[in-house]
Design a protein around this motif. Structure first.
Motif: not given
Length: 294
Positions: A208-213
């Motif tokens: 759901k979030l940026y891949p890094e997050l």
């Protein structure tokens, strides 16, 4: 062929192009144009038969409903000139578009009326669907997360990369001493609109979030606060508030969705059978009554 019929065909061809190729008709190859025209002609024949049927005789579309449909299309264009130009390229004017929309709304009304006579969903079928498709009823792990964001924007001194990193680290040091103040510090320091709600991003599954997050969040323990994490928009501190493990959705939870799915299938089957009956009874006459409902 009457002008109104040409307008309806033009409108159906435009819809066919958008649905099939997602572009303007002018950018199509000749083969693609022929495919779109052929599909529109088939749809036109079906809809002509629908509107020539006894089921359509007393269908009435309020003027307000027609104007709402027209306005929704008009609002896709920022400028009136672009709207008019788009209509002209499609072989339509404003009056022609209204006639085509009225046709479309009448067809939808008839098909809704036909669907009302579809069979009701059997509760036994709901249970059978659930147990025969258990793989569909898997709820993935979810995590409730808050964050504090310091954006990176080289045009502003306080948001240049190194300064933003220093600022987020300072907030992180405060949280090490006062982890229970995450909500208050988010409200004070975060540059995300979620700051007004204490940095709440929601109860999210993987992806759901940026891949890094995402990678960092799903490695945190419950109640743990991350080190600064870089994303395309800036630096974040993440708080994993709760963890909801993956589980199977119970039948009671899934039942309403299953009911809607099976009901939709029955309605569509009823509509297909009814349309087929129109051509079985009058295969030529039904198609020949072109423009009767225009």
């Amino acid at each position: 062929m009457k002008a109104v019929d040409q307008e309806n065909l033009a409108y159906m061809t435009l819809k066919s192009v958008q649905a099939r190729f997602d572009c303007e008709p002018a950018s199509l190859t000749e083969g693609q144009k022929n495919e779109a025209r052929s599909q529109a002609q088939r749809q036109y024949a079906i809809e002509s038969a629908v509107l020539a049927s006894a089921m359509a005789q007393d269908v009435h579309i309020p003027a307000s409903t027609l104007e709402d449909a027209f306005s929704r299309i008009r609002q896709r264009y920022e400028e009136e000139a672009d709207f008019i130009d788009g209509l002209e390229r499609a072989g339509l004017g404003e009056a022609g578009l209204r006639r085509a929309l009225l046709w479309e709304l009448r067809v939808e009304a008839v098909m809704d009326r036909v669907a009302q006579s579809a069979k009701q969903v059997d509760p036994v079928d709901e249970e059978l669907f659930y147990f025969n498709h258990l793989e569909r009823f898997h709820a993935p792990e979810r995590r409730k997360v808050r964050h504090i964001l310091i954006t990176i924007n080289e045009q502003f001194a306080e948001n240049q990369h190194d300064v933003a990193l220093k600022r987020i680290r300072q907030v992180g040091e405060l949280l090490k001493r006062h982890p229970r103040r995450f909500t208050q510090l988010a409200q004070k320091h975060s540059e995300c609109p979620t700051a007004m709600n204490g940095g709440v991003l929601g109860d999210v599954p993987r992806g759901k979030l940026y891949p890094e997050l995402d990678q960092v969040l799903f490695g945190l323990a419950r109640g743990q606060i991350s080190a600064p994490v870089r994303s395309p928009i800036g630096f974040h501190l993440l708080l994993c508030e709760t963890i909801s493990p993956a589980r199977r959705v119970r039948f009671a939870e899934a039942r309403s969705g299953i009911h809607e799915l099976l009901s939709t299938r029955l309605r569509r089957a009823k509509q297909r059978d009814w349309i087929r009956s129109l051509f079985d009874e009058q295969p030529v006459q039904a198609i020949g009554k072109v423009g009767a409902a225009g």
